[in-house]
Design a protein around this motif. Structure first.
Motif, PDB file in Angstrom:
ATOM      1  N   SER A  29       0.829  -1.210   0.000  1.00 33.70           N
ATOM      2  CA  SER A  29       0.000   0.000   0.000  1.00 33.70           C
ATOM      3  C   SER A  29       0.860   1.255   0.000  1.00 33.70           C
ATOM      4  O   SER A  29       0.554   2.237  -0.692  1.00 33.70           O
ATOM      5  N   PHE A  30       1.941   1.240   0.776  1.00 38.92           N
ATOM      6  CA  PHE A  30       2.887   2.362   0.784  1.00 38.92           C
ATOM      7  C   PHE A  30       3.385   2.622  -0.633  1.00 38.92           C
ATOM      8  O   PHE A  30       3.402   3.761  -1.114  1.00 38.92           O
ATOM      9  N   GLY A  31       3.788   1.545  -1.326  1.00 42.59           N
ATOM     10  CA  GLY A  31       4.313   1.689  -2.673  1.00 42.59           C
ATOM     11  C   GLY A  31       3.285   2.226  -3.645  1.00 42.59           C
ATOM     12  O   GLY A  31       3.584   3.099  -4.468  1.00 42.59           O
ATOM     13  N   LYS A  32       2.059   1.707  -3.568  1.00 44.65           N
ATOM     14  CA  LYS A  32       1.028   2.182  -4.502  1.00 44.65           C
ATOM     15  C   LYS A  32       0.692   3.643  -4.240  1.00 44.65           C
ATOM     16  O   LYS A  32       0.603   4.452  -5.163  1.00 44.65           O
ATOM     17  N   ALA A  45       2.495   6.022  -2.730  1.00 43.34           N
ATOM     18  CA  ALA A  45       3.602   6.925  -3.033  1.00 43.34           C
ATOM     19  C   ALA A  45       3.874   7.010  -4.527  1.00 43.34           C
ATOM     20  O   ALA A  45       4.049   8.113  -5.080  1.00 43.34           O
ATOM     21  N   ASN A  46       3.904   5.869  -5.200  1.00 38.78           N
ATOM     22  CA  ASN A  46       4.303   5.880  -6.604  1.00 38.78           C
ATOM     23  C   ASN A  46       3.223   6.409  -7.529  1.00 38.78           C
ATOM     24  O   ASN A  46       3.527   7.062  -8.536  1.00 38.78           O
ATOM     25  N   VAL A  47       1.956   6.138  -7.221  1.00 36.83           N
ATOM     26  CA  VAL A  47       0.894   6.709  -8.056  1.00 36.83           C
ATOM     27  C   VAL A  47       0.872   8.223  -7.911  1.00 36.83           C
ATOM     28  O   VAL A  47       0.747   8.955  -8.898  1.00 36.83           O
ATOM     29  N   ARG A  48       1.002   8.705  -6.687  1.00 38.54           N
ATOM     30  CA  ARG A  48       1.064  10.161  -6.485  1.00 38.54           C
ATOM     31  C   ARG A  48       2.212  10.767  -7.289  1.00 38.54           C
ATOM     32  O   ARG A  48       2.064  11.797  -7.957  1.00 38.54           O
ATOM     33  N   ALA A  49       3.387  10.135  -7.191  1.00 39.98           N
ATOM     34  CA  ALA A  49       4.557  10.649  -7.902  1.00 39.98           C
ATOM     35  C   ALA A  49       4.313  10.650  -9.409  1.00 39.98           C
ATOM     36  O   ALA A  49       4.631  11.627 -10.108  1.00 39.98           O
ATOM     37  N   ALA A  50       3.765   9.558  -9.926  1.00 40.07           N
ATOM     38  CA  ALA A  50       3.516   9.461 -11.366  1.00 40.07           C
ATOM     39  C   ALA A  50       2.505  10.503 -11.822  1.00 40.07           C
ATOM     40  O   ALA A  50       2.635  11.079 -12.913  1.00 40.07           O
ATOM     41  N   ARG A  97      -2.031  10.967 -22.468  1.00 39.85           N
ATOM     42  CA  ARG A  97      -2.548   9.598 -22.369  1.00 39.85           C
ATOM     43  C   ARG A  97      -2.170   8.992 -21.017  1.00 39.85           C
ATOM     44  O   ARG A  97      -3.009   8.405 -20.332  1.00 39.85           O
ATOM     45  N   HIS A  98      -0.919   9.153 -20.627  1.00 46.69           N
ATOM     46  CA  HIS A  98      -0.506   8.661 -19.311  1.00 46.69           C
ATOM     47  C   HIS A  98      -1.232   9.420 -18.191  1.00 46.69           C
ATOM     48  O   HIS A  98      -1.640   8.818 -17.180  1.00 46.69           O
ATOM     49  N   MET A  99      -1.390  10.711 -18.372  1.00 47.99           N
ATOM     50  CA  MET A  99      -2.022  11.533 -17.333  1.00 47.99           C
ATOM     51  C   MET A  99      -3.438  11.071 -17.036  1.00 47.99           C
ATOM     52  O   MET A  99      -3.823  10.890 -15.866  1.00 47.99           O
ATOM     53  N   VAL A 100      -4.232  10.832 -18.079  1.00 54.46           N
ATOM     54  CA  VAL A 100      -5.614  10.416 -17.832  1.00 54.46           C
ATOM     55  C   VAL A 100      -5.687   8.955 -17.396  1.00 54.46           C
ATOM     56  O   VAL A 100      -6.560   8.573 -16.614  1.00 54.46           O
ATOM     57  N   ASN A 101      -4.767   8.117 -17.898  1.00 51.35           N
ATOM     58  CA  ASN A 101      -4.744   6.731 -17.424  1.00 51.35           C
ATOM     59  C   ASN A 101      -4.494   6.652 -15.926  1.00 51.35           C
ATOM     60  O   ASN A 101      -5.099   5.834 -15.212  1.00 51.35           O
ATOM     61  N   ALA A 119      -5.152   5.456 -10.018  1.00 51.74           N
ATOM     62  CA  ALA A 119      -5.212   6.010  -8.667  1.00 51.74           C
ATOM     63  C   ALA A 119      -6.393   5.473  -7.860  1.00 51.74           C
ATOM     64  O   ALA A 119      -6.364   5.479  -6.625  1.00 51.74           O
ATOM     65  N   THR A 120      -7.432   4.994  -8.567  1.00 53.07           N
ATOM     66  CA  THR A 120      -8.624   4.557  -7.836  1.00 53.07           C
ATOM     67  C   THR A 120      -8.843   3.053  -7.869  1.00 53.07           C
ATOM     68  O   THR A 120      -9.518   2.521  -6.991  1.00 53.07           O
ATOM     69  N   TYR A 121      -8.290   2.339  -8.878  1.00 51.96           N
ATOM     70  CA  TYR A 121      -8.534   0.898  -8.851  1.00 51.96           C
ATOM     71  C   TYR A 121      -7.471   0.181  -8.026  1.00 51.96           C
ATOM     72  O   TYR A 121      -6.425   0.730  -7.716  1.00 51.96           O
TER      73      TYR A 121
END
Length: 387
Positions: free
Chosen positions: A320-323, A325-330, A354-358, A363-365
């Motif tokens: 969970s920490f990784g998801k 932190a890394n999703v926020r960073a991305a 494309r990456h931005m909207v993906n 971030a939610t799934y």
């Protein structure tokens, strides 16, 4: 200095891990990248079965699982594969993740030997596609409130309910369906040709468009007793599979962020305004520097969680920490990259929008940001704030 590996993380990888990374990267560059913008624009994958066969030959389906035709690689190797796939598009990493980390993992972890023998070898080659049906219209972050039910009828089970946001749902051959029973939540293997099973494609998505998403309707779906996954009892079973998928996201979004950074560096060096490249301006360099830090932090986080996983010491809260932190960073990187590209950033000529909207979907799934924040809060305090 290499912007995508500024801290020389590559040196920490084994020769086998590098070889797997390079094989997936080469495949992605040759077979996926030339087409992904068109797939995103069309809102689908035109030939999912052909893609599945190619990915099966590459060996990425269930590659972290052992036996039954699976490659049995390390968690880090699997993570590197996810990174290279999501560097192309989140939908393509999701295609692989749902097959391997969700559907195949559920069968591998909770199925009988007969169930494993029946499904896993063909899923590993891409001959058979699977999906993972947990989420419902009114049951997302709280899967325990699902309304899908399975009741006994003699030796059979009969399933009724609706599942939503199911990746690969309309092209799958078998669905791992989770349903409430008088004995708690249980998992079932549902061949998608079973009478009463219907898959409706979800259209008009604005995110994860190079992916196939469906609503599944189960109307009196009758299954034999052997369809039950005997080892899957209670909500912990599907949640453990989700943790496997979340691990792939930890690596995958690092790839999406890397793609945005590299595109932005190249664009900043070639796009001229006021008589010089925009990369020569201080504000642009600050943006690039912030992106560089986020990308490399994400990669270090992914590698650390992967090493913990390979050592058998990774706790789900660390995933969970990784998801989180890394999703926020991305997301920060993708949004900044869109700005660096100016008006060009909103087109499919460049990968950043494309990456931005993906990433809005990522971030939610597999658990929203809020769910992962509360998971970390519980790990810190020992107090459960979910209810």
């Amino acid at each position: 200095m290499d912007p995508q590996d500024f801290l020389d993380v590559d040196r920490e990888l084994s020769d086998e891990e590098r070889a797997i990374r390079d094989a997936v990267a080469d495949f992605s560059a040759a077979e996926l990248m030339p087409h992904v913008a068109d797939w995103f624009d069309a809102g689908t994958i035109p030939d999912p079965r052909g893609l599945a066969r190619d990915l099966g030959k590459l060996g990425v389906f269930g590659m972290h699982l052992t036996g039954y035709g699976c490659a049995g690689t390390s968690a880090v190797s699997y993570g590197l594969a996810c990174r290279e796939l999501e560097a192309v598009d989140s939908g393509l990493r999701s295609f692989v993740s749902v097959q391997g980390s969700l559907a195949m993992t559920a069968i591998h972890r909770y199925g009988t030997d007969a169930q494993k023998q029946e499904w896993l070898p063909r899923m590993a080659t891409g001959e058979v596609l699977g999906c993972f049906a947990l989420t419902e219209h009114d049951s997302g972050s709280d899967p325990g409130s699902m309304r899908t039910r399975a009741r006994r009828d003699g030796d059979d089970w009969v399933l009724d309910g609706t599942k939503m946001w199911i990746t690969n749902g309309s092209v799958a051959d078998v669905a791992v369906v989770w349903a409430g029973t008088g004995e708690g939540i249980r998992g079932f293997l549902v061949p998608c040709s079973t009478p009463g099973f219907t898959a409706n494609v979800v259209h008009r998505k604005l995110s994860l468009r190079a992916s196939i998403t469906a609503e599944l309707v189960l109307d009196g779906v009758r299954l034999p007793a052997g369809a039950l996954l005997p080892g899957a009892e209670g909500l912990k079973a599907p949640l453990s599979c989700l943790s496997e998928a979340r691990y792939g996201i930890v690596w995958g979004v690092a790839g999406a962020a890397r793609s945005c950074l590299l595109a932005s560096v190249e664009y900043a060096k070639t796009r001229e305004q006021f008589g010089r490249p925009i990369g020569a301006f201080q504000l642009t360099q600050r943006k690039l520097a912030d992106m560089l830090v986020d990308v490399n932090h994400a990669m270090m986080t992914a590698l650390r969680v992967g090493r913990l996983k390979d050592a058998g010491r990774a706790h789900h809260s660390q995933v969970s920490f990784g998801k989180l932190a890394n999703v926020r960073a991305a997301q920060r990187v993708a949004a900044t990259a869109r700005g660096v590209h100016g008006a060009n950033g909103i087109t499919l000529e460049y990968p950043v929008m494309r990456h931005m909207v993906n990433l809005e979907t990522v971030a939610t799934y597999e658990g929203t940001e809020e769910v992962h924040a509360l998971t970390l809060g519980r790990a810190l305090t020992g107090l459960d704030a979910f209810r």
